[in-house]
Design a protein around this motif. Structure first.
Motif, short mmCIF file in Angstrom:
data_model
loop_
_atom_site.label_atom_id
_atom_site.label_comp_id
_atom_site.label_asym_id
_atom_site.label_seq_id
_atom_site.Cartn_x
_atom_site.Cartn_y
_atom_site.Cartn_z
N ILE A 1 10.48 111.99 55.82
CA ILE A 1 10.88 110.87 56.66
C ILE A 1 10.69 111.27 58.12
CG2 ILE A 1 13.34 111.49 56.82
CD1 ILE A 1 13.89 108.48 56.12
N GLY A 2 10.32 110.32 58.95
CA GLY A 2 10.10 110.59 60.37
C GLY A 2 11.14 109.87 61.20
N ILE A 3 11.87 110.61 62.00
CA ILE A 3 12.99 110.07 62.77
C ILE A 3 12.67 110.16 64.25
CG2 ILE A 3 15.42 110.45 63.37
CD1 ILE A 3 15.81 111.61 60.54
N LYS A 4 12.83 109.05 64.96
CA LYS A 4 12.64 109.07 66.41
C LYS A 4 13.86 109.75 67.02
CE LYS A 4 9.84 106.08 68.07
NZ LYS A 4 9.14 104.89 68.55
N ASP B 1 6.83 115.93 66.00
CA ASP B 1 5.49 115.35 66.09
C ASP B 1 5.57 114.23 67.12
OD1 ASP B 1 2.78 114.68 65.36
OD2 ASP B 1 3.59 113.02 64.19
N GLN C 1 8.83 111.90 67.46
CA GLN C 1 9.60 111.87 66.22
C GLN C 1 9.72 113.28 65.62
OE1 GLN C 1 8.01 109.64 62.81
NE2 GLN C 1 5.92 109.98 63.56
N PHE D 1 9.77 115.00 61.85
CA PHE D 1 9.63 114.83 60.41
C PHE D 1 10.60 115.76 59.70
CE2 PHE D 1 5.54 112.86 61.40
CZ PHE D 1 5.55 111.80 60.51
N VAL E 1 17.92 106.95 49.95
CA VAL E 1 18.91 106.09 50.62
C VAL E 1 19.65 106.86 51.72
CG1 VAL E 1 21.15 104.96 50.24
CG2 VAL E 1 19.22 104.47 48.71
N LEU F 1 17.39 107.66 54.70
CA LEU F 1 17.28 106.47 55.55
C LEU F 1 18.54 106.27 56.38
CD1 LEU F 1 15.52 104.06 53.03
CD2 LEU F 1 14.55 104.86 55.19
N LYS G 1 18.27 108.67 59.22
CA LYS G 1 17.34 108.12 60.21
C LYS G 1 18.04 107.06 61.07
CE LYS G 1 12.66 106.01 60.22
NZ LYS G 1 12.87 104.71 60.83
N GLU H 1 18.73 107.07 65.08
CA GLU H 1 17.97 106.10 65.88
C GLU H 1 18.83 104.98 66.44
OE1 GLU H 1 14.67 104.84 63.47
OE2 GLU H 1 13.69 106.80 63.60
N HIS I 1 6.10 111.78 51.13
CA HIS I 1 6.14 110.48 51.80
C HIS I 1 6.14 109.34 50.77
CE1 HIS I 1 4.76 107.12 54.44
NE2 HIS I 1 3.96 106.86 53.43
N THR J 1 9.50 108.89 48.97
CA THR J 1 10.50 108.16 49.76
C THR J 1 10.15 106.68 49.81
OG1 THR J 1 10.70 110.17 51.12
CG2 THR J 1 11.75 108.16 51.95
N ALA K 1 11.01 104.63 46.76
CA ALA K 1 12.43 104.24 46.75
C ALA K 1 12.62 102.96 47.55
CB ALA K 1 13.30 105.37 47.31
N LEU L 1 13.98 99.44 46.02
CA LEU L 1 15.12 98.71 46.59
C LEU L 1 14.70 97.28 46.96
CD1 LEU L 1 16.64 101.54 48.81
CD2 LEU L 1 17.78 100.42 46.89
N ILE M 1 10.51 98.31 54.92
CA ILE M 1 11.23 99.26 55.78
C ILE M 1 10.33 100.43 56.10
CG2 ILE M 1 13.15 100.93 55.83
CD1 ILE M 1 14.69 99.01 54.00
N ILE N 1 9.50 104.20 57.16
CA ILE N 1 10.17 105.48 56.98
C ILE N 1 9.70 106.53 57.97
CG2 ILE N 1 10.65 105.03 54.54
CD1 ILE N 1 8.40 107.03 53.86
N ASP N 2 8.79 106.13 58.86
CA ASP N 2 8.41 107.03 59.96
C ASP N 2 7.80 106.17 61.07
OD1 ASP N 2 5.67 106.57 59.32
OD2 ASP N 2 5.73 108.22 57.88
N HIS N 3 7.30 106.85 62.09
CA HIS N 3 6.75 106.15 63.26
C HIS N 3 5.30 106.54 63.47
CE1 HIS N 3 10.86 104.88 64.28
NE2 HIS N 3 11.19 106.07 63.82
N SER N 4 4.58 106.70 62.37
CA SER N 4 3.18 107.15 62.44
C SER N 4 2.24 105.94 62.47
CB SER N 4 2.87 108.04 61.24
OG SER N 4 3.76 109.14 61.25
#
Lengths: 146, 146
Positions: free
Chosen positions: A8-11, A91, A94, A96, A120, A123, A126, A130, B113, B116, B119, B123, B141, B143-146
């Motif tokens: 998962i990629g989180i800002k 990255d 964000q 990862f 879940v 997310l 994340k 964020e 990736h 995730t 999932a 959902l 939804i 799951i990253d910002h790529s």
């Protein structure tokens, strides 16, 4: 042996994510609101869901990069001997998270359930970083009606 | 070989879930709004995301119980040779879906990736049946910002 893998990629910054994985208040923002014991290597973190839940021994910490836990105690039984690893990689703007829950004995229905549920909660992590608001237990998204 | 396993419980009937897995309009409610080709065994379903995406050959259908697809074509490359299986089991007023995406060559970052993201789409399928509104691509939804 079977393992669960998520990405998962989180800002956010690596230190924000690392904080959320290594402190009681950080963990309480996304997994369960009842967390105690988080700390340095050899700490035992107690995650509780309505009074019961797993313990994890912190086995490796590399600030802003690696968080590794060994399952501790005997609950849930299928988690005995399993390990959880969070690998953080920046990255751009964000971070990862490469998540692995390894050493499962078999791809049971419970393992499949846990895999979906880890998504879940990742997310939720994340969103916690964020937006400032995750969905830790007891506000977690339900994936069944059991 | 590595595989992805999920389990989710949906309040609904087996025939509702089976419809959502075996028809263009059902699949368009939860995975991507651009689906064509769904049908009987030997059909090739084309899932498109902004014009490109995977094809799957329908290899097994047992009404209200089993849906099995074999990846078809060459996109994405890591999915070549993989198989997707949905096993449905009624349990009171819910239907459990046991999902398996098998025959991955390795537990790559892309596989993590996709795990995730599966999932997220399961959902979406749950929401589509329970509330009438899923979140198929392009409303899925992120799951990253790529």
């Amino acid at each position: 042996m079977v393992e669960i893998n998520h990405q998962i990629g989180i800002k956010g910054t690596p230190s924000q994510v690392y904080h959320a994985l290594t402190t009681n208040d950080g963990l309480a923002q996304w997994w369960t609101n009842d967390v105690s014991g988080a700390g340095v290597v050899d700490s035992v973190i107690e995650f509780r869901f309505n009074g019961s839940g797993p313990d994890f021994l912190v086995t490796e910490l590399i600030p802003d990069k690696i968080v590794r836990w060994q399952h501790h105690g005997n609950m849930p039984e299928a988690w005995i001997g399993t390990e959880v690893l969070f690998q953080l990689q920046q990255d751009g703007d964000q971070v990862f998270i490469r998540f692995t829950h390894s050493n499962w004995e078999q791809a049971s229905d419970f393992m499949a359930h846990c895999n979906t549920k880890w998504a879940v909660f990742l997310l939720s992590l994340k969103a916690a970083i964020e937006t400032g608001k995750g969905s830790p237990f007891p506000d977690d998204i339900q994936i069944d009606h059991s």
